[in-house]
Design a protein around this motif. Structure first.
Motif, PDB file in Angstrom:
ATOM      1  N   ILE A 209      19.294  -9.320 -14.811  1.00  0.00           N
ATOM      2  CA  ILE A 209      19.020 -10.288 -13.752  1.00  0.00           C
ATOM      3  C   ILE A 209      20.322 -11.003 -13.447  1.00  0.00           C
ATOM      4  CG2 ILE A 209      17.694 -12.323 -13.075  1.00  0.00           C
ATOM      5  CD1 ILE A 209      15.979  -9.874 -13.458  1.00  0.00           C
ATOM      6  N   GLN A 210      20.660 -11.112 -12.181  1.00  0.00           N
ATOM      7  CA  GLN A 210      21.952 -11.685 -11.774  1.00  0.00           C
ATOM      8  C   GLN A 210      22.151 -13.074 -12.352  1.00  0.00           C
ATOM      9  OE1 GLN A 210      22.578 -13.331  -7.828  1.00  0.00           O
ATOM     10  NE2 GLN A 210      24.275 -11.928  -7.532  1.00  0.00           N
ATOM     11  N   GLY A 211      23.283 -13.268 -13.015  1.00  0.00           N
ATOM     12  CA  GLY A 211      23.654 -14.610 -13.449  1.00  0.00           C
ATOM     13  C   GLY A 211      23.080 -15.034 -14.777  1.00  0.00           C
ATOM     14  N   THR A 212      22.300 -14.182 -15.471  1.00  0.00           N
ATOM     15  CA  THR A 212      21.686 -14.635 -16.708  1.00  0.00           C
ATOM     16  C   THR A 212      22.685 -14.742 -17.845  1.00  0.00           C
ATOM     17  OG1 THR A 212      21.097 -12.356 -17.247  1.00  0.00           O
ATOM     18  CG2 THR A 212      19.436 -13.678 -16.141  1.00  0.00           C
ATOM     19  N   GLU A 213      23.816 -14.014 -17.754  1.00  0.00           N
ATOM     20  CA  GLU A 213      24.782 -14.072 -18.837  1.00  0.00           C
ATOM     21  C   GLU A 213      25.965 -14.961 -18.516  1.00  0.00           C
ATOM     22  OE1 GLU A 213      25.915 -10.160 -19.862  1.00  0.00           O
ATOM     23  OE2 GLU A 213      23.933  -9.566 -20.578  1.00  0.00           O
ATOM     24  N   ASP A 214      26.119 -15.354 -17.279  1.00  0.00           N
ATOM     25  CA  ASP A 214      27.227 -16.253 -16.987  1.00  0.00           C
ATOM     26  C   ASP A 214      26.657 -17.615 -16.609  1.00  0.00           C
ATOM     27  OD1 ASP A 214      27.712 -15.125 -13.654  1.00  0.00           O
ATOM     28  OD2 ASP A 214      27.561 -17.189 -14.235  1.00  0.00           O
ATOM     29  N   SER A 215      27.300 -18.652 -17.133  1.00  0.00           N
ATOM     30  CA  SER A 215      26.798 -20.017 -16.891  1.00  0.00           C
ATOM     31  C   SER A 215      27.336 -20.515 -15.568  1.00  0.00           C
ATOM     32  CB  SER A 215      27.231 -20.944 -18.029  1.00  0.00           C
ATOM     33  OG  SER A 215      28.633 -20.922 -18.158  1.00  0.00           O
ATOM     34  N   SER A 216      26.941 -19.860 -14.491  1.00  0.00           N
ATOM     35  CA  SER A 216      27.437 -20.230 -13.173  1.00  0.00           C
ATOM     36  C   SER A 216      26.670 -21.410 -12.630  1.00  0.00           C
ATOM     37  CB  SER A 216      27.293 -19.048 -12.202  1.00  0.00           C
ATOM     38  OG  SER A 216      25.924 -18.810 -11.962  1.00  0.00           O
ATOM     39  N   GLU A 296      24.970 -27.466 -18.638  1.00  0.00           N
ATOM     40  CA  GLU A 296      26.418 -27.400 -18.845  1.00  0.00           C
ATOM     41  C   GLU A 296      27.088 -27.541 -17.495  1.00  0.00           C
ATOM     42  OE1 GLU A 296      28.082 -27.296 -21.637  1.00  0.00           O
ATOM     43  OE2 GLU A 296      26.269 -27.226 -22.886  1.00  0.00           O
ATOM     44  N   ARG A 297      27.989 -28.504 -17.391  1.00  0.00           N
ATOM     45  CA  ARG A 297      28.639 -28.769 -16.100  1.00  0.00           C
ATOM     46  C   ARG A 297      29.398 -27.540 -15.616  1.00  0.00           C
ATOM     47  NH1 ARG A 297      30.345 -33.744 -13.819  1.00  0.00           N
ATOM     48  NH2 ARG A 297      31.818 -33.441 -12.120  1.00  0.00           N
ATOM     49  N   PRO A 298      29.067 -27.012 -14.439  1.00  0.00           N
ATOM     50  CA  PRO A 298      29.782 -25.835 -13.919  1.00  0.00           C
ATOM     51  C   PRO A 298      31.181 -26.203 -13.444  1.00  0.00           C
ATOM     52  CG  PRO A 298      28.210 -26.642 -12.307  1.00  0.00           C
ATOM     53  CD  PRO A 298      27.993 -27.466 -13.545  1.00  0.00           C
ATOM     54  N   GLU A 299      32.045 -25.199 -13.426  1.00  0.00           N
ATOM     55  CA  GLU A 299      33.407 -25.436 -12.967  1.00  0.00           C
ATOM     56  C   GLU A 299      33.449 -25.772 -11.484  1.00  0.00           C
ATOM     57  OE1 GLU A 299      35.822 -22.149 -13.974  1.00  0.00           O
ATOM     58  OE2 GLU A 299      35.557 -22.365 -16.142  1.00  0.00           O
ATOM     59  N   SER A 300      32.530 -25.201 -10.722  1.00  0.00           N
ATOM     60  CA  SER A 300      32.507 -25.427  -9.284  1.00  0.00           C
ATOM     61  C   SER A 300      31.067 -25.484  -8.805  1.00  0.00           C
ATOM     62  CB  SER A 300      33.256 -24.314  -8.550  1.00  0.00           C
ATOM     63  OG  SER A 300      33.073 -24.418  -7.158  1.00  0.00           O
ATOM     64  N   PHE A 301      30.828 -26.308  -7.788  1.00  0.00           N
ATOM     65  CA  PHE A 301      29.508 -26.412  -7.183  1.00  0.00           C
ATOM     66  C   PHE A 301      29.457 -25.702  -5.824  1.00  0.00           C
ATOM     67  CE2 PHE A 301      29.452 -29.731 -10.262  1.00  0.00           C
ATOM     68  CZ  PHE A 301      28.133 -29.862 -10.654  1.00  0.00           C
ATOM     69  N   ILE A 302      30.547 -25.020  -5.465  1.00  0.00           N
ATOM     70  CA  ILE A 302      30.625 -24.442  -4.127  1.00  0.00           C
ATOM     71  C   ILE A 302      29.571 -23.361  -3.933  1.00  0.00           C
ATOM     72  CG2 ILE A 302      32.092 -23.062  -2.607  1.00  0.00           C
ATOM     73  CD1 ILE A 302      34.477 -24.615  -3.616  1.00  0.00           C
ATOM     74  N   GLY A 303      29.230 -22.611  -4.988  1.00  0.00           N
ATOM     75  CA  GLY A 303      28.287 -21.514  -4.830  1.00  0.00           C
ATOM     76  C   GLY A 303      26.852 -21.853  -5.144  1.00  0.00           C
ATOM     77  N   ILE A 304      26.489 -23.134  -5.165  1.00  0.00           N
ATOM     78  CA  ILE A 304      25.126 -23.474  -5.560  1.00  0.00           C
ATOM     79  C   ILE A 304      24.128 -22.952  -4.541  1.00  0.00           C
ATOM     80  CG2 ILE A 304      25.838 -25.534  -6.803  1.00  0.00           C
ATOM     81  CD1 ILE A 304      24.776 -27.215  -4.551  1.00  0.00           C
ATOM     82  N   THR A 305      22.996 -22.536  -5.061  1.00  0.00           N
ATOM     83  CA  THR A 305      21.931 -22.015  -4.221  1.00  0.00           C
ATOM     84  C   THR A 305      20.750 -22.960  -4.297  1.00  0.00           C
ATOM     85  OG1 THR A 305      22.653 -19.767  -4.655  1.00  0.00           O
ATOM     86  CG2 THR A 305      20.429 -20.051  -3.807  1.00  0.00           C
TER      87      THR A 305
END
Length: 485
Positions: A209-216, A296-305
């Motif tokens: 599932i997209q994104g399950t392993e990266d803390s984006s 966990e605070r993400p490095e960037s919020f630009i890609g939030i959905t």
């Protein structure tokens, strides 16, 4: 913080649940199910139905495994508008049935029990447009699906996989897995026994599932906030709805979208800060609001959905300011960008504001105001500034207004509008042609405003890519024609 809306933000309208007529019956039981939504970079697709089923003392979310691709974000959304991210999934024993892992396991607290009667009644599910439908199951016949108990049936054409087959008591009698053959409205479904066999299978296969392993930044947990109007401001309050697992490293983000703008505004609230945010509210503009939490605070919020908006709010037109014999004069003034203003000067009117001046970066645009009123004691009010562009965009900023005896009868002040003017350039190359209006509101009511008009932008001359800039060409001519001593 403002961000481009084109691909970063997909704020989806809540889909109105419809009920198509099947066979007439008593009031249908509420089946705990949700839309399984694929969310791509610039699109949303209602792909299947997922159901919350009770299995012994546990509950599980079930959906067809074939509808869980690894290249898009997956969400579940209920008829009530609650939603959560699908973080993971496991296929059960090669059955084609998957158990989902959700960011918010309490998306629905109720669950449907498996039927033991063997009876088959209505089928409840979704169509491709997201509408919820119900239709009777007919022409039911037993089959084996992937080695598990199954059945074929005929029902409403266009049902998405995952539709729930219930018995006469409203219990889970089956789960539609796919269409069956070429017959219109013909489906293959696992029976309650087949679902039980799948749940008891020893082998489970993790599905990507997209994104399950990266803390984006996309893995946010929705937080349901109270959204209200407060005298010209939008108040977003989740002090009583905070994320229960909040940590010092986590962060909240509040997203506000004016639906007619090309960008959205976000505000972040760190651990320990008050969970209360105010945004400027311009009358008769429609806003969508959403609050999410990142453990966990993400490095960037630009890609939030964002899916879907937590709230929609449209401030009403409350008319004009009339308190304390209020009158006003206002106009626009251009001042050098390097000039430091206190906000209390009286600036000279600029009669003609040109595109060249604004694009040069050498000037700041200011709204000059002179208010006339009469008060006996000091009081405060909310102050909102708005810049309306000819393309429908509206930039806004909030401040405060003081009614004070020492300022009357001529309360002179000015506002630098350069920041709002910059917002007009989001996702466009230059300022749109047409009339711009700068307005200000006191306590949510219109106090005054001024306009200016920009003509069409000059088109750059076309070249074949070999011509030299005029300035350089002139310098070369001067060099070649230099008079020898």
């Amino acid at each position: 913080m403002k961000m481009k809306k084109a691909l970063a933000l997909l704020l989806c309208l809540l889909l109105t649940a419809g009920l198509l007529p099947g066979r007439a019956a008593a009031a249908a039981p509420v089946v705990p199910m949700a839309e399984l939504i694929w969310l791509g970079d610039d699109s949303q697709t209602t792909a299947a139905t997922a159901v919350h089923a009770a299995f012994g003392e546990e509950t599980v979310w079930l959906a067809p495994a074939a509808l869980l691709p690894d290249d898009v974000a997956l969400y579940l959304m209920t008829d009530q508008g609650t939603y959560t991210r699908v973080l993971g999934a496991e296929e059960l024993g090669g059955s084609g049935l998957a158990v989902l892992t959700l960011a918010d396991p309490e998306l629905l607290t109720e669950a449907i029990s498996l039927s033991g009667s063997g009876n088959v009644g209505p089928v409840r599910g979704h169509l491709a447009d997201g509408s919820r439908v119900e239709s009777w199951a007919e022409r039911v016949a037993p089959v084996t699906l992937r080695g598990h108990g199954g059945m074929t049936l005929t029902s409403l054409p266009g049902l998405l996989s995952g539709a729930v087959v219930t018995d006469s008591e409203g219990l889970l009698a089956g789960l539609v897995m796919s269409t069956w053959g070429e017959g219109e409205g013909r489906y293959g479904a696992l029976t309650a026994r087949g679902i039980t066999e799948a749940l008891l299978a020893a082998d489970r296969t993790a599905l990507p599932i997209q994104g399950t392993e990266d803390s984006s930044a996309r893995q946010a947990v929705p937080v349901h906030a109270s959204v209200t109007l407060d005298q010209g401001l939008i108040c977003v309050d989740w002090r009583d709805q905070a994320y229960p697992g909040e940590t010092e490293s986590g962060v909240y983000a509040v997203v506000l979208e004016d639906v007619d703008n090309r960008y959205y505004t976000s505000w972040r609230v760190d651990h320990g800060d008050e969970k209360l945010v105010y945004f400027p509210a311009v009358p008769e503009r429609t806003y969508h609001v959403w609050v999410g939490y990142w453990p966990e605070r993400p490095e960037s919020f630009i890609g939030i959905t964002v899916l879907p908006p937590e709230a929609e709010i449209t401030p009403p037109d409350l008319g004009n300011v009339t308190d304390h014999g209020f009158r006003q004069e206002c106009w626009l003034a251009l001042r050098p960008a390097s000039e430091q203003l206190t906000g209390m000067e009286k600036l000279e009117r600029t009669e003609n504001i040109t595109r060249a001046q604004l694009e040069s970066g050498e000037y700041k645009l200011c709204l000059q105001v002179v208010n006339h009123y009469s008060v006996t004691e000091e009081s405060q009010d909310n102050l909102v500034f708005a810049l309306f562009g000819p393309d429908g965009t509206c930039a806004a900023e909030a401040s405060g207004f003081i009614w004070a005896p020492e300022y009357m009868p001529d309360d002179v002040w000015n506002k630098d509008c350069s920041g709002m003017l910059e917002d007009m350039l989001w996702d466009v190359e230059t300022y749109p042609e047409g009339t711009y209006t700068v307005a200000y509101y006191i306590g949510g009511r219109l106090a005054g405003g001024a306009t200016f008009t920009l003509g069409p932008a000059e088109a750059a001359p076309e070249t074949d890519g070999t011509e030299l800039p005029e300035e350089m060409l002139q310098r070369l001519k001067e060099f070649v024609n230099t008079t020898k001593p």
